[in-house]
Design a protein around this motif. Structure first.
Motif, PDB file in Angstrom:
ATOM      1  N   ALA A 180       3.692   8.599  -7.693  1.00 39.14           N
ATOM      2  CA  ALA A 180       2.399   7.936  -7.839  1.00 39.14           C
ATOM      3  C   ALA A 180       2.003   7.775  -9.298  1.00 39.14           C
ATOM      4  N   THR A 181       2.460   8.677 -10.148  1.00 38.35           N
ATOM      5  CA  THR A 181       2.090   8.631 -11.573  1.00 38.35           C
ATOM      6  C   THR A 181       2.767   7.503 -12.332  1.00 38.35           C
ATOM      7  N   ALA A 204      -0.447  12.712  -3.220  1.00 40.79           N
ATOM      8  CA  ALA A 204      -0.594  11.435  -3.949  1.00 40.79           C
ATOM      9  C   ALA A 204      -1.993  10.874  -3.698  1.00 40.79           C
ATOM     10  N   SER A 205      -3.006  11.635  -4.095  1.00 40.14           N
ATOM     11  CA  SER A 205      -4.383  11.308  -3.727  1.00 40.14           C
ATOM     12  C   SER A 205      -5.053  10.301  -4.654  1.00 40.14           C
ATOM     13  N   GLN A 206      -4.402   9.961  -5.786  1.00 34.20           N
ATOM     14  CA  GLN A 206      -5.053   9.034  -6.723  1.00 34.20           C
ATOM     15  C   GLN A 206      -5.020   7.591  -6.254  1.00 34.20           C
ATOM     16  N   TRP A 207      -4.250   7.297  -5.201  1.00 31.94           N
ATOM     17  CA  TRP A 207      -4.165   5.941  -4.667  1.00 31.94           C
ATOM     18  C   TRP A 207      -4.595   5.937  -3.210  1.00 31.94           C
ATOM     19  N   LYS A 208      -4.847   4.743  -2.710  1.00 33.69           N
ATOM     20  CA  LYS A 208      -5.120   4.602  -1.286  1.00 33.69           C
ATOM     21  C   LYS A 208      -4.286   3.452  -0.732  1.00 33.69           C
ATOM     22  N   ARG A 251       0.435   1.628 -12.022  1.00 31.57           N
ATOM     23  CA  ARG A 251      -0.859   1.250 -12.589  1.00 31.57           C
ATOM     24  C   ARG A 251      -1.475   0.186 -11.690  1.00 31.57           C
ATOM     25  N   ARG A 252      -2.788   0.076 -11.756  1.00 29.53           N
ATOM     26  CA  ARG A 252      -3.483  -0.938 -10.967  1.00 29.53           C
ATOM     27  C   ARG A 252      -3.255  -2.314 -11.595  1.00 29.53           C
ATOM     28  N   ASP A 255      -3.838  -0.516  -2.040  1.00 26.86           N
ATOM     29  CA  ASP A 255      -4.007  -0.761  -3.477  1.00 26.86           C
ATOM     30  C   ASP A 255      -2.878  -1.639  -4.005  1.00 26.86           C
TER      31      ASP A 255
END
Length: 359
Positions: A151-152, A122-126, A155-156, A129
């Motif tokens: 994680a997909t 799940a690398s698209q987030w930290k 949304r931010r 966030d």
């Protein structure tokens, strides 16, 4: 194979809350450091019945699996799914929620919160966030302090929005946006009727239609009618007093959140080139609409929701205040039994929001 085909037919969002209900909730020991917390408060539903039987309990916090993130939920909302999952009504939904009891004991399908831990991949987030989303495609259970979701599905949060505002967006806004534009093909200046205009979908659809210069009628009842007028509806109709299909008015687009009438009745309310789109309602009527399409009613459509699809595109309008959620609340998580009853009886205006963890 026959059951799979039936499920596919019903997974238009309006027929069945669009959720993967085949796996059970997985509670395991919390292996990731989280400020020393290993447990969470959650609303628990282990049998069908009145919302008042729900319990606020302590449970082990979940651990994110591959492709998942752990979210600390700051705010969530009440939706049709929660009413059906708790009460087991309409009974046809028990084919998917569980025949005898809910397979997933924690309600909730929308969230706004902060990421506390990442699962493998799940690398698209930290961590840290601020995120929001309709997570019903891959992980339910947002009536809890923590939830592990794909994680997909997140949304931010747009700049300038609170967690309470963000939680009110994903499901209703996408139903309104996709119903009006992807399926309804709304054009500038058209005559639009929103059945269920005082709820979350209706209040978003009103704003979107008015931005296109449309004249908008709204159907609802009770104190919501006054609120709808204040929000900007051009005309409001009390469904206890009038049937919009028998008023002699014709509309270019009808967006329906309730769907309790036959295709023949609905056709009376449409112009020669008018379109009818439903995003929810009585399962029997919705199935009848599917058959009506097969027999020539091609202007009558059931929306099959694509969750979170347009949220990034709509973010600038949300940040600027051009598009705003109408919030009923916020309320504490402990009010969930009362709020599910309140929602199920249709007494809410806009989105019913609950605060779970202080931001």
């Amino acid at each position: 194979m026959r059951q799979k085909k039936f499920r596919t037919m019903l997974q238009a969002r309006s027929l069945l809350p669009h959720a993967k209900l085949t796996s059970r909730v997985r509670f395991v020991s919390f292996a990731v450091h989280l400020d020393g917390m290993k447990h969470m408060k959650a609303i628990f539903c282990d049998r069908y019945g009145a919302p008042e039987q729900l319990r606020l309990v302590n449970l082990p916090a979940p651990v994110p699996r591959r492709g998942q993130v752990l979210v600390r939920v700051h705010a969530t909302t009440v939706n049709d799914y929660d009413w059906s999952m708790v009460t087991g009504r309409p009974r046809i939904y028990r084919l998917f929620f569980g025949l005898l009891r809910p397979r997933r004991p924690i309600p909730g399908m929308e969230l706004a919160g902060t990421i506390k831990a990442l699962g493998p991949g799940a690398s698209q987030w930290k961590v840290g966030d601020a995120v929001f989303g309709d997570v019903s495609n891959g992980g339910l259970g947002t009536f809890a302090e923590f939830v592990a979701v794909p994680a997909t599905e997140l949304r931010r949060i747009p700049d300038g929005l609170s967690f309470e505002q963000a939680a009110a967006l994903p499901h209703a806004l996408e139903l309104a946006y996709q119903g009006l534009f992807d399926v309804g093909r709304l054009q500038h200046g058209e005559r639009v009727l929103l059945n269920g205009g005082g709820g979350g979908v209706g209040t978003f659809a009103l704003q979107l239609a008015k931005q296109r210069g449309c004249t908008v009628w709204g159907v609802d009842t009770g104190p919501k009618l006054e609120a709808m007028t204040a929000l900007g509806f051009d005309h409001v109709i009390d469904y206890r007093q009038q049937d919009f299909t028998r008023m002699g008015e014709r509309f270019d687009l009808v967006l329906d959140t309730r769907t309790k009438r036959s295709a023949g009745e609905l056709a009376r309310a449409l112009t020669p080139n008018g379109r009818y789109v439903t995003v929810g309602g009585d399962p029997g009527r919705l199935i009848a609409l599917l058959f009506a399409r097969w027999f020539g009613r091609s202007n009558m459509r059931i929306l099959s929701l694509k969750s979170n699809k347009d949220l990034d595109e709509l973010a600038p309008m949300l940040s600027s205040g051009e598009l705003k959620p109408v919030i009923d609340g916020p309320y504490p998580l402990s009010d969930a039994p009362r709020l599910i009853r309140y929602f199920g009886e249709g007494r809410h205006t806009g989105k019913v929001v609950m605060v779970i963890s202080p931001s």
